[in-house]
Write a protein that holds these residues in place. Structure first.
Motif, PDB file in Angstrom:
ATOM      1  N   LEU A  39       0.817  -1.209   0.000  1.00 39.53           N
ATOM      2  CA  LEU A  39       0.000   0.000   0.000  1.00 39.53           C
ATOM      3  C   LEU A  39       0.857   1.269   0.000  1.00 39.53           C
ATOM      4  O   LEU A  39       0.485   2.272  -0.627  1.00 39.53           O
ATOM      5  CB  LEU A  39      -0.957  -0.001   1.191  1.00 39.53           C
ATOM      6  N   SER A  40       1.992   1.238   0.674  1.00 38.62           N
ATOM      7  CA  SER A  40       2.911   2.377   0.639  1.00 38.62           C
ATOM      8  C   SER A  40       3.440   2.599  -0.773  1.00 38.62           C
ATOM      9  O   SER A  40       3.540   3.733  -1.247  1.00 38.62           O
ATOM     10  CB  SER A  40       4.093   2.152   1.579  1.00 38.62           C
ATOM     11  N   GLY A  41       3.767   1.511  -1.441  1.00 35.66           N
ATOM     12  CA  GLY A  41       4.216   1.611  -2.823  1.00 35.66           C
ATOM     13  C   GLY A  41       3.136   2.179  -3.728  1.00 35.66           C
ATOM     14  O   GLY A  41       3.409   3.000  -4.611  1.00 35.66           O
ATOM     15  N   GLN A  65      10.724   8.326  -8.132  1.00 35.72           N
ATOM     16  CA  GLN A  65       9.567   8.011  -7.292  1.00 35.72           C
ATOM     17  C   GLN A  65       8.883   6.737  -7.752  1.00 35.72           C
ATOM     18  O   GLN A  65       8.516   5.885  -6.936  1.00 35.72           O
ATOM     19  CB  GLN A  65       8.545   9.153  -7.348  1.00 35.72           C
ATOM     20  N   ILE A  66       8.701   6.597  -9.054  1.00 35.37           N
ATOM     21  CA  ILE A  66       8.042   5.403  -9.583  1.00 35.37           C
ATOM     22  C   ILE A  66       8.897   4.164  -9.335  1.00 35.37           C
ATOM     23  O   ILE A  66       8.390   3.110  -8.948  1.00 35.37           O
ATOM     24  CB  ILE A  66       7.721   5.590 -11.078  1.00 35.37           C
ATOM     25  N   THR A  67      10.201   4.299  -9.515  1.00 33.43           N
ATOM     26  CA  THR A  67      11.103   3.177  -9.260  1.00 33.43           C
ATOM     27  C   THR A  67      11.070   2.777  -7.783  1.00 33.43           C
ATOM     28  O   THR A  67      11.028   1.584  -7.450  1.00 33.43           O
ATOM     29  CB  THR A  67      12.538   3.540  -9.672  1.00 33.43           C
ATOM     30  N   ALA A  73       6.614  -2.071  -3.388  1.00 32.88           N
ATOM     31  CA  ALA A  73       5.584  -3.078  -3.640  1.00 32.88           C
ATOM     32  C   ALA A  73       6.202  -4.466  -3.802  1.00 32.88           C
ATOM     33  O   ALA A  73       5.670  -5.453  -3.285  1.00 32.88           O
ATOM     34  CB  ALA A  73       4.776  -2.698  -4.876  1.00 32.88           C
ATOM     35  N   ALA A  74       7.330  -4.551  -4.487  1.00 33.84           N
ATOM     36  CA  ALA A  74       7.994  -5.841  -4.664  1.00 33.84           C
ATOM     37  C   ALA A  74       8.486  -6.392  -3.331  1.00 33.84           C
ATOM     38  O   ALA A  74       8.378  -7.595  -3.059  1.00 33.84           O
ATOM     39  CB  ALA A  74       9.159  -5.692  -5.639  1.00 33.84           C
ATOM     40  N   VAL A  78       7.366  -9.970  -1.656  1.00 38.58           N
ATOM     41  CA  VAL A  78       8.343 -10.971  -1.219  1.00 38.58           C
ATOM     42  C   VAL A  78       8.129 -11.309   0.249  1.00 38.58           C
ATOM     43  O   VAL A  78       8.206 -12.470   0.655  1.00 38.58           O
ATOM     44  CB  VAL A  78       9.781 -10.469  -1.470  1.00 38.58           C
ATOM     45  N   LEU A  79       7.833 -10.313   1.053  1.00 44.95           N
ATOM     46  CA  LEU A  79       7.598 -10.544   2.474  1.00 44.95           C
ATOM     47  C   LEU A  79       6.365 -11.417   2.692  1.00 44.95           C
ATOM     48  O   LEU A  79       6.358 -12.306   3.541  1.00 44.95           O
ATOM     49  CB  LEU A  79       7.433  -9.210   3.193  1.00 44.95           C
TER      50      LEU A  79
END
Length: 91
Positions: A39-41, A65-67, A73-74, A78-79
């Protein structure tokens, strides 16, 4: 001299003595933390998209910012999926 008692083994015989091991065995902890990162991403990505939607120029800061948003999000995915814990199963 007495020694410290050993931690009882966790589910499926996994030793839960290390703090990282306890976190990775807790599904709700992983889901909450990973969901927060996803959600932060999404929030950071949306902020960058808002600038571009309003007709602003695409600068290196917007690309960064997009990167960063994709990386957050990635990391969250993974988490949540925990691929390391699945690879360490005993046969």
């Amino acid at each position: 001299m007495s020694t410290a008692p050993e931690a009882p083994p966790g589910p499926a015989g996994v030793d839960l003595s290390a703090p990282g091991q306890k976190f990775m065995s807790c599904w709700s902890c992983r889901l909450t933390s990973g969901g927060g990162l996803v959600l932060s991403g999404a929030y950071v990505f949306n902020a960058a998209r808002r600038v571009m939607r309003q007709g602003g120029t695409t600068s290196i800061g917007t690309v960064a910012q997009i990167t960063f948003a994709v990386g957050l999000a990635a990391w969250g995915l993974v988490l949540i999926t925990n691929p390391v814990g699945k690879a360490q199963r005993k046969t």
